[in-house]
Design an enzyme around this catalytic site. Sequence first.
Site, PDB file in Angstrom:
ATOM      1  N   HIS A  44       0.854  -1.198   0.000  1.00  0.00           N
ATOM      2  CA  HIS A  44       0.000   0.000   0.000  1.00  0.00           C
ATOM      3  C   HIS A  44       0.887   1.244   0.000  1.00  0.00           C
ATOM      4  CE1 HIS A  44      -2.833   3.072   1.250  1.00  0.00           C
ATOM      5  NE2 HIS A  44      -3.760   2.281   0.748  1.00  0.00           N
ATOM      6  N   GLU A  61      -3.537   3.347  -7.164  1.00  0.00           N
ATOM      7  CA  GLU A  61      -3.998   4.494  -6.362  1.00  0.00           C
ATOM      8  C   GLU A  61      -2.953   5.611  -6.442  1.00  0.00           C
ATOM      9  OE1 GLU A  61      -6.489   2.638  -2.754  1.00  0.00           O
ATOM     10  OE2 GLU A  61      -4.390   2.981  -2.262  1.00  0.00           O
TER      11      GLU A  61
HETATM   12  O1  G3P Z   1      -6.458   1.833   0.322  1.00  0.00           O
HETATM   13  C1  G3P Z   1      -7.438   2.760   0.060  1.00  0.00           C
HETATM   14  C2  G3P Z   1      -6.918   4.109  -0.086  1.00  0.00           C
HETATM   15  O2  G3P Z   1      -5.604   4.372   0.056  1.00  0.00           O
HETATM   16  C3  G3P Z   1      -7.783   5.165  -0.588  1.00  0.00           C
HETATM   17  O3  G3P Z   1      -8.090   5.966   0.504  1.00  0.00           O
HETATM   18  O4  G3P Z   1      -9.383   7.568   1.755  1.00  0.00           O
HETATM   19  O5  G3P Z   1      -8.825   8.016  -0.625  1.00  0.00           O
HETATM   20  O6  G3P Z   1     -10.475   6.256  -0.068  1.00  0.00           O
HETATM   21  P1  G3P Z   1      -9.259   7.004   0.377  1.00  0.00           P
END
Ligand code: G3P
Length: 223
Positions: free
Chosen positions: A94, A142
């Site tokens: 992550h 992400e």
């Molecule tokens: O692992 C999920 C993440 O990093 C996204 O976080 O708070 O933007 O939904 P968020």
Amino acid sequence: MLKTPVIVLNVKTYTESVCSNAVSLAKAMEHVSNETGVSMAIAVQATDISLCCNATNIPVYAQHIDPIRPGSHTGWTLPEAVKAAGAVGTLINHSEHQLKLSDIDACLTRAKEVCLDQIVCTNNIMTSKAASILNPQFIAVEPPELIGGDISVTTADPGIVSGTVEAVKVLNKQMKVLCGAGVKNGVDVKKALELGAEGVLLASGVVKAKDPVTVLRDLARGC
Ligand code: G3P
């Protein structure tokens, strides 16, 4: 393996998601998943895995494992222990717990040895490509700068989602892509699926919500 499309909630280490709060979120997910038929999973801290597994039937993931074997290690997370606590899978790499490529490889090997499903997180298309060579079940892309924000990756950077899907599928048609960062509602989920993702990985939109059940229902409408 998780049925797709899937909504994976990474509860991180927010006060709202620790211990009994993690269990409440897992129960909310189980409730909405049963009600809507949409596949959902929750990734919790190692300390909360057995609590959530004992209280619900929702698939529980670890947020991290270390590439160690049983023996003389202190303060590390043993894949066998995560499995024994009831987890069915693990996040690896992550953005908030990044690893070297060699460690990602070692974590994947250990996860496969103990039969934990694997979601490898990546921060861009090139990293997604590199990680996909290691053959995890899921890549979750992400962009770090959008994590925790109010603008969904599907709006701010749709190209990173479609580009990751394209790059990953060239190497392995079976590999599934999730996307995350800023995902908050059903419209974001629908857009993620239109871009070729097979689900989303999200956190704050549900964990910080006043009413997580309402948000989960809205997310499920996007599937
Ligand atoms: O692992 C999920 C993440 O990093 C996204 O976080 O708070 O933007 O939904 P968020």
